[in-house]
Design an enzyme around this catalytic site. Structure first.
Site, PDB file in Angstrom:
ATOM      1  N   ASP A 284       0.825  -1.214   0.000  1.00 42.22           N
ATOM      2  CA  ASP A 284       0.000   0.000   0.000  1.00 42.22           C
ATOM      3  C   ASP A 284       0.856   1.260   0.000  1.00 42.22           C
ATOM      4  O   ASP A 284       0.412   2.324   0.415  1.00 42.22           O
ATOM      5  CB  ASP A 284      -0.943   0.006   1.208  1.00 42.22           C
ATOM      6  CG  ASP A 284      -0.199   0.024   2.535  1.00 42.22           C
ATOM      7  OD1 ASP A 284       1.013  -0.283   2.541  1.00 42.22           O
ATOM      8  OD2 ASP A 284      -0.819   0.333   3.565  1.00 42.22           O
ATOM      9  N   ASP A 362       7.454  -4.260  14.309  1.00 41.37           N
ATOM     10  CA  ASP A 362       7.963  -2.893  14.203  1.00 41.37           C
ATOM     11  C   ASP A 362       8.173  -2.252  15.577  1.00 41.37           C
ATOM     12  O   ASP A 362       9.181  -1.575  15.809  1.00 41.37           O
ATOM     13  CB  ASP A 362       7.050  -2.030  13.331  1.00 41.37           C
ATOM     14  CG  ASP A 362       5.577  -2.156  13.695  1.00 41.37           C
ATOM     15  OD1 ASP A 362       5.232  -3.026  14.527  1.00 41.37           O
ATOM     16  OD2 ASP A 362       4.762  -1.392  13.150  1.00 41.37           O
TER      17      ASP A 362
END
Length: 519
Positions: A284, A362
């Protein structure tokens, strides 16, 4: 050299002939064996007995004299033999040099040809020697821009082959380092927007092979990826099963699958395809025109500075009002791991892979145990934007922040510039002076702006977690912290534009470390 050797040989031959002539004259001039009288001369035979001579009443042993003479002759012959051997050895050496001289020009040409077609070996990364002199470091940074890190890497340049998804074939080695682009995909058919831009701006298919790693097994998405043929390599994560998690983490199943997918995909790039670095994007993300140029220029910096562990294309505070549009080439160091289009080296993956988390990879990267006081490079203006509101985060931050991030549209020739100033020891000295020499102002002064002159920079001080969050919200920057590190922060300082003025939201002077409890 050849004339000198020839002169030596002639000199040796002359000495040999002269020596033999002198020896012959010596033997001819010796007194005859027999009587030795005052007048010299004696002849064998006559009335004298063999072996006896008269002379001043003495007797001389004739046999002993013959033996002595024979020994002298033997010594002279040995000397001549050695002289002949020396002459022969010089003659052989001269002949050998002559033959080598005849072959010297073809060999030299062959070596030059090899040197032209084979790239030079790279200089050692400065991770092995932090104290290297500045000039040597500059030379190494320039060398890395055009030299492949090793022969193994060059032999594994990926050539896209749609007929065999799991085993990309090799192409001719390039003198430049290969920087693969790993696209993490799942079930978004809008990946087409991401791939279109990557292929549009990609300067070389060999230097920037695109590997699309798909999870989820989504047929429509696989069809979109397959439509690009050999322009990309499509690999599929084989384990699509659900992951057993704690009951309270069932709603986070997607985060577990993403972490599993990242681990598998990165192992493919580094271990199966044998690459030395990679840039990770997601399905994306849309990239800027100078996306590839940016990472090409930053690769040698990442290699050279042991205090860096990633290069990111993303600015968390990259909204239009917070960045300087006139400084598209401005780059910063940040202690916050940005993600969203980032480069890492195989050495870092070798460090992280054995302890890779089962979920929330992350945020795990932002923990002190992983970061180890290392930083990343980030741009003033983002080289990626996200267009995917749909995802496992259910649009978190998207509507408030991410949708407003500015994407760079001006191509910056990063590879033509010198980024030696981004090395920590150079960057920190200038950065600290700039921040703490900036006038200290209150937030009200910034918001009203009446008494402020010029574009800044200005400094706003925070001293606690709560004061940081309040100030960040009022100034329009992201206020969340991960292990005490603010987004885009470096040494606790967040740099941004506010109403056209450069502002540093900074901790007190003398800052030393982050407080991990500020989260």
């Amino acid at each position: 050299m050849v004339r000198k050797k020839g002169s030596l040989i002639l000199c040796g031959a002359f000495l040999f002939v002269a020596w033999n002539a002198l020896l012959l004259l010596y033997l001819w001039g010796r007194p005859p064996i027999g009587r030795l009288g005052e007048g010299g001369g004696a002849e064998p035979g006559g009335n004298e007995e063999w072996g006896l001579v008269r002379g001043k009443g003495s007797r001389i042993d004739l046999a002993g004299e013959v033996i002595r003479l024979a020994e002298e002759v033997e010594i002279q012959l040995e000397t001549q033999k050695k002289l002949l051997k020396q002459i022969e050895s010089h003659r052989a050496a001269w002949s050998k040099r002559k033959d080598v001289g005849k072959r010297e020009m073809p060999v030299t040409n062959h070596v030059i040809t090899q040197a032209v077609h084979q790239p030079p070996k790279p200089l050692l990364p400065f991770k092995d020697n932090v104290d290297t002199k500045d000039q040597t470091l500059k030379h190494t940074l320039k060398s890395f821009a055009t030299v492949a890190p090793d022969a193994k890497q060059q032999s594994n340049i990926i050539k896209m082959d749609n007929t065999d998804n799991d085993k990309p074939s090799s192409s001719v080695a390039s003198p430049e380092v290969v920087i693969p682009i790993l696209v993490i995909a799942c079930d978004r058919v809008t990946i087409k927007r991401s791939l279109d831009r990557l292929i549009q701006y990609r300067p070389s298919q060999e230097l920037y092979p695109i590997i699309v790693s798909q999870d989820c097994g989504h047929t429509e998405t696989a069809g979109v990826i397959g439509s690009y043929g050999n322009q990309v390599t499509h690999i599929s994560q084989p384990d699509l099963s659900d992951i057993r998690v704690r009951p309270e983490h069932r709603k986070f199943q997607g985060y577990y699958k993403i972490a599993r997918h990242y681990r598998w995909a990165l192992n493919q790039v580094f271990n199966t395809f044998s690459q030395s670095t990679v840039v990770i994007v997601e399905d994306d993300l849309e990239v800027a025109p100078d996306f590839f140029e940016y990472f090409r220029a930053m690769y040698p910096i990442l290699r050279a500075d042991p205090t860096l562990w990633c290069v990111s294309a993303w600015n968390d505070n990259g909204r239009d009002a917070l960045v300087d549009p006139s400084k598209a080439g401005l780059l910063h160091r940040t202690d916050f791991f940005p993600g969203l289009g980032w480069m890492l080296l195989k050495e870092l993956w070798d460090e992280l892979e054995p302890k890779w988390p089962s979920a929330f990879w992350d945020d795990w990267m932002r923990l002190p145990e992983q970061r180890k006081d290392r930083s990343c490079i980030r741009p003033e203006i983002s080289r990626t934007i996200t267009f995917g509101r749909k995802g496992v985060s259910l649009g978190q931050f998207f509507d408030q922040y991410l949708r407003y991030i500015r994407l760079n549209t001006d191509f910056v020739p990063f590879t033509k510039q010198d980024f030696f100033h981004l090395i920590k020891e150079n960057y920190d000295e200038k950065f600290i002076k700039e921040v703490y020499n900036a006038p200290l102002v209150k937030i009200e002064e910034l918001q009203q702006g009446g008494n402020l002159r010029g574009p800044g920079p200005y400094r706003v001080k925070y001293s606690t977690r709560d004061s940081f969050k309040v100030l960040a919200r009022n100034l329009g920057v992201m206020d969340d912290l991960k292990s005490g590190v603010p987004r885009t922060g470096y040494r606790g300082v967040v740099s941004f534009l506010h109403r056209g003025r450069r502002v540093f939201l900074a901790p007190p002077e003398g800052w030393t470390q982050y407080d991990a409890s500020w989260s």
